[in-house]
Design a protein around this motif. Structure first.
Motif, PDB file in Angstrom:
ATOM      1  N   VAL A 246      69.524  -5.885 -19.376  1.00 14.00           N
ATOM      2  CA  VAL A 246      69.488  -7.036 -18.468  1.00 14.00           C
ATOM      3  C   VAL A 246      70.780  -7.841 -18.535  1.00 14.00           C
ATOM      4  N   ASN A 247      71.785  -7.356 -19.281  1.00 19.62           N
ATOM      5  CA  ASN A 247      73.087  -8.015 -19.317  1.00 19.62           C
ATOM      6  C   ASN A 247      73.831  -7.804 -18.003  1.00 19.62           C
ATOM      7  N   ARG A 248      74.243  -8.889 -17.378  1.00 15.07           N
ATOM      8  CA  ARG A 248      75.054  -8.805 -16.151  1.00 15.07           C
ATOM      9  C   ARG A 248      76.430  -9.361 -16.499  1.00 15.07           C
ATOM     10  N   ILE A 249      77.376  -8.469 -16.757  1.00 22.35           N
ATOM     11  CA  ILE A 249      78.713  -8.838 -17.220  1.00 22.35           C
ATOM     12  C   ILE A 249      79.731  -8.336 -16.199  1.00 22.35           C
ATOM     13  N   ILE A 250      80.780  -9.124 -15.971  1.00 22.08           N
ATOM     14  CA  ILE A 250      81.690  -8.813 -14.874  1.00 22.08           C
ATOM     15  C   ILE A 250      82.589  -7.610 -15.119  1.00 22.08           C
ATOM     16  N   ASN A 251      82.545  -7.022 -16.319  1.00 21.91           N
ATOM     17  CA  ASN A 251      83.333  -5.808 -16.522  1.00 21.91           C
ATOM     18  C   ASN A 251      82.446  -4.591 -16.784  1.00 21.91           C
ATOM     19  N   TYR A 252      81.189  -4.619 -16.297  1.00 20.99           N
ATOM     20  CA  TYR A 252      80.274  -3.490 -16.435  1.00 20.99           C
ATOM     21  C   TYR A 252      80.109  -2.800 -15.081  1.00 20.99           C
ATOM     22  N   GLY A 253      80.375  -1.492 -15.029  1.00 24.50           N
ATOM     23  CA  GLY A 253      80.164  -0.688 -13.846  1.00 24.50           C
ATOM     24  C   GLY A 253      79.518   0.632 -14.212  1.00 24.50           C
ATOM     25  N   PHE A 254      79.738   1.687 -13.401  1.00 22.09           N
ATOM     26  CA  PHE A 254      79.128   2.991 -13.702  1.00 22.09           C
ATOM     27  C   PHE A 254      79.733   4.062 -12.814  1.00 22.09           C
ATOM     28  N   ARG A 255      79.481   5.327 -13.201  1.00 23.82           N
ATOM     29  CA  ARG A 255      79.808   6.458 -12.327  1.00 23.82           C
ATOM     30  C   ARG A 255      78.592   7.369 -12.257  1.00 23.82           C
ATOM     31  N   LEU A 256      78.602   8.276 -11.297  1.00 19.89           N
ATOM     32  CA  LEU A 256      77.451   9.122 -11.017  1.00 19.89           C
ATOM     33  C   LEU A 256      77.537  10.466 -11.717  1.00 19.89           C
ATOM     34  N   ALA A 257      76.367  11.002 -12.056  1.00 23.21           N
ATOM     35  CA  ALA A 257      76.250  12.397 -12.490  1.00 23.21           C
ATOM     36  C   ALA A 257      75.174  13.053 -11.632  1.00 23.21           C
ATOM     37  N   PHE A 258      75.268  14.376 -11.472  1.00 25.18           N
ATOM     38  CA  PHE A 258      74.302  15.118 -10.665  1.00 25.18           C
ATOM     39  C   PHE A 258      74.072  16.478 -11.283  1.00 25.18           C
TER      40      PHE A 258
END
Length: 267
Positions: A246-258
């Motif tokens: 539930v941490n919303r931090i301005i340097n958190y993102g993500f990439r996709l896997a499939f």
């Protein structure tokens, strides 16, 4: 998207016309094939001094695809109709995004949209497992060459945005630095990237198949790669942190896997 052809490690997924496949035709959404099946990979680094990086071996039971770039704000907005990011720019990575928002909202919406377009598609998008993330960041099959500190280089300036070249001010558009051996960008620096797994203090507790550790409600999740705001040490390929979902931090993102084996969280 054409999953019927034979792909080699590092190949870009093609569409049915033989062109590089882009999700919904958007730029910076290409997917890279990771031919990991049957490969034994040593995760971690016994020389780091961090107990949660003690080395362990895993053997992948599957190949998978991974995003060449972190998920951009343009793609996130296309799927969700809104953008949670602090640092606005359509080709910047989405930031300030919650693990739960990714797993319970973005990914189901993305998979639903794709199933409408490709009703016979076998597999789904998910966050990468920690194993998948580290193997890809380390360069796939070239991992057993001398280990690189960062994703593609021992010189972080070549491959990543971090506090020394960002002035700790903001993220940057994806793909401006050099890629790693698999052709993946920004896996060191720019934004931390959420993985699907619960955090395990000992890498030996991770599944040996390369798939994610089961999720338990309330448990901390894993982030990898460091960010524009961090020191060099945080941007190492094998550096790990755990944070509340539930941490919303301005340097958190993500990439996709499939892959055909990827699963959506059941929380």
């Amino acid at each position: 998207m054409d999953l019927t052809r034979t792909y080699a490690e590092g190949d870009t997924l093609k569409d049915l016309n033989g062109h590089d496949f882009k999700l919904f035709g958007l730029d910076y959404t290409e997917l890279v094939y990771v031919a990991a099946r049957g490969k034994t990979f040593t995760m971690g680094d016994n020389n780091s001094g961090n107990e949660d990086e003690d080395e362990t071996q895993i053997t992948f039971d599957h190949d998978y695809l991974i995003g060449r770039f972190a998920v951009t704000q343009e793609l996130y907005h296309y799927v969700m109709g809104q953008n949670p990011s602090e640092f606005i720019g359509k080709h910047r990575p989405v930031d300030a995004v919650l693990w739960g928002a990714i797993t319970h909202e973005f990914l189901p919406n993305l998979n639903k949209k794709l199933r409408k377009t490709y009703p016979n598609l076998q597999g789904r998008f998910a966050l990468p497992s920690e194993d998948q993330w580290e193997y890809a960041a380390a360069g796939g099959q070239v991992w057993n060459s001398p280990k690189l500190e960062y994703a593609g280089s021992n010189n972080l300036h070549d491959v990543g945005w971090f506090r020394d070249n960002s002035d700790k001010k903001s993220t940057f558009p994806v793909g401006l630095k050099e890629p790693n051996a698999l052709g993946l960008y920004d896996m060191s620096g720019n934004v931390w990237e959420w993985c699907q797994d619960d955090y395990k203090a000992n890498l030996a507790e991770l599944p040996k198949s390369g798939l994610p550790a089961p999720n338990q409600k309330g448990n901390s999740k894993v982030l990898r790669g460091g960010s524009y705001f961090n020191d060099r040490i945080n941007c190492r390929v094998r550096y790990r942190i755990s944070r509340s979902p539930v941490n919303r931090i301005i340097n958190y993102g993500f990439r996709l896997a499939f892959s055909s084996l990827q699963t959506e969280t059941n929380l």
